[in-house]
Design a protein around this motif. Structure first.
Motif, PDB file in Angstrom:
ATOM      1  N   GLU A  99       0.839  -1.205   0.000  1.00 54.90           N
ATOM      2  CA  GLU A  99       0.000   0.000   0.000  1.00 54.90           C
ATOM      3  C   GLU A  99       0.874   1.256   0.000  1.00 54.90           C
ATOM      4  OE1 GLU A  99      -3.496   2.126   2.702  1.00 54.90           O
ATOM      5  OE2 GLU A  99      -3.088  -0.020   2.933  1.00 54.90           O
ATOM      6  N   ALA A 100       1.890   1.264   0.830  1.00 57.02           N
ATOM      7  CA  ALA A 100       2.804   2.404   0.876  1.00 57.02           C
ATOM      8  C   ALA A 100       3.552   2.546  -0.444  1.00 57.02           C
ATOM      9  CB  ALA A 100       3.790   2.242   2.029  1.00 57.02           C
ATOM     10  N   ARG A 109       1.457   4.321  -3.056  1.00 55.97           N
ATOM     11  CA  ARG A 109       1.420   5.778  -2.891  1.00 55.97           C
ATOM     12  C   ARG A 109       2.704   6.415  -3.415  1.00 55.97           C
ATOM     13  NH1 ARG A 109      -0.781   4.256   2.199  1.00 55.97           N
ATOM     14  NH2 ARG A 109       1.233   4.650   3.215  1.00 55.97           N
ATOM     15  N   GLN A 110       3.825   5.782  -3.119  1.00 57.55           N
ATOM     16  CA  GLN A 110       5.103   6.322  -3.583  1.00 57.55           C
ATOM     17  C   GLN A 110       5.201   6.291  -5.107  1.00 57.55           C
ATOM     18  OE1 GLN A 110       8.036   3.955  -1.499  1.00 57.55           O
ATOM     19  NE2 GLN A 110       8.133   5.403   0.197  1.00 57.55           N
ATOM     20  N   ALA A 150       2.719   6.456  -7.216  1.00 55.42           N
ATOM     21  CA  ALA A 150       1.828   7.496  -7.760  1.00 55.42           C
ATOM     22  C   ALA A 150       2.510   8.865  -7.687  1.00 55.42           C
ATOM     23  CB  ALA A 150       0.512   7.506  -6.989  1.00 55.42           C
ATOM     24  N   GLU A 151       3.186   9.133  -6.578  1.00 55.26           N
ATOM     25  CA  GLU A 151       3.910  10.397  -6.440  1.00 55.26           C
ATOM     26  C   GLU A 151       5.038  10.480  -7.461  1.00 55.26           C
ATOM     27  OE1 GLU A 151       6.546  12.901  -3.132  1.00 55.26           O
ATOM     28  OE2 GLU A 151       5.425  11.109  -2.521  1.00 55.26           O
TER      29      GLU A 151
END
Length: 325
Positions: free
Chosen positions: A168-169, A172-173, A175-176
């Motif tokens: 999950e983390a 997010r990374q 996507a950034e």
């Protein structure tokens, strides 16, 4: 940090006694399936095969290059191998605290100390030969997932996230990261297409009065993922960064439109690089006199979080360039 200069982890010479073998903690290819029901385990693929790991590991040990990327994705290892203080100094405060809270297994992998941590998962990236020496012993302690040094950093992040249950983390990374890449390519398309860049650096081990044209480390992201035109070594040749150049050759940088150089998190030239910017030759360079010598912060290029911090710094540096050439 140079992506082609990976560190390994040495192996403690002491023999590990049979008492270190923990029941039901093999690599998943033996007779331990009854102790690891499918509902609580899953399989991951790595350089040492298909490994059965806990679905939600709670006591992870990281060896070699896996520690910092795992912590970067929010992992909380119970044991780590040592990294340089200079690397720890580049971490955000919360990540450094997490890393320092873990038991330090030192430069050498003390297998007895490792087993005493009672890990349920071991993540490893070290030279193949070193891993072969301890593979069986590690596997007797806990499921062990190994990647060789040739594994590209994005693939390593995917593997660590899958094995360590931090996907999950990682999502997010990623996507950034994608957002940074898209923004830079779109906002600075003209700069990317027409500008001759050069990246210069110095190392703590550099001889006095020398610098390098660096084509390893974070600049590889700018080259490969953004398409910025930096000089790099020919295929099969040693990186340009391996050749020390005397300060007298700084004048040769005049042929480039933009010079990038290393700065710390506060935007100041790194202590190691500071002697370069203090020379009269540097100060006289067209890029330096026109605001086209730009400092970029590189906290690392082996995990998405660190690369995102680099891309954010590069974005701000490109935005500071004066219009026109």
């Amino acid at each position: 940090m140079a992506s082609r200069q990976r560190r390994g982890a040495a192996v403690a010479a002491a023999f590990v006694s049979a008492a270190l073998v923990l029941t039901g903690c093999g690599n998943g290819d033996g007779d331990d399936k009854a102790d690891n029901p499918a509902s609580t385990t899953r399989t991951v693929k790595a350089d040492n095969g298909t490994i059965q790991v806990p679905a939600d590991p709670q006591r992870v040990v990281t060896i070699g290059n896996t520690g910092l990327p795992f912590v970067d994705m929010g992992g909380k290892p119970v044991g780590v191998t040592k990294v340089r203080d200079s690397e720890l100094g580049l971490l955000p405060a919360d990540q450094r605290a997490t890393f320092e809270k873990a038991t330090n297994l030192g430069d050498e992998v003390d297998l007895e100390k490792l087993a005493g941590l009672k890990p349920d998962l071991i993540l490893v990236q070290i030279p193949d030969a070193e891993f072969k020496e301890i593979e069986t012993k590690l596997g007797s302690v806990a499921p062990t997932v190994f990647w060789g040094l040739d594994t590209e950093w994005k693939a390593l992040a995917d593997g660590l996230a899958a094995a360590g249950n931090v996907t999950e983390a990682l999502g997010r990374q990623k996507a950034e990261y994608d957002g940074h890449i898209t923004k830079v390519k779109q906002q600075y398309s003209a700069v990317v297409a027409s500008t001759k860049f050069v990246n210069v650096d110095r190392y703590a081990s550099s001889d006095p009065g020398t610098f390098v044209i660096a084509d390893i480390g974070c600049v590889e992201i700018a080259q490969d993922d953004l398409g910025l035109n930096f000089p790099k070594a020919a295929d099969g040749a040693d990186p340009l960064a391996y050749t020390a150049l005397p300060f007298e050759q700084l004048a040769g940088l005049a042929k480039y439109d933009v010079i990038t150089y290393p700065v710390d998190a506060a935007g100041k030239p790194t202590t190691t690089f500071a002697p370069v910017v203090e020379t009269n030759t540097w100060k006289a360079l067209p890029a330096a006199t026109s605001g086209r010598a730009i400092g970029v912060f590189c906290p690392g290029n082996n995990s998405y979080g660190a690369v995102n911090r680099y891309l954010d710094s590069l974005d701000r540096a490109l935005a500071s360039l004066p219009a026109g050439k």
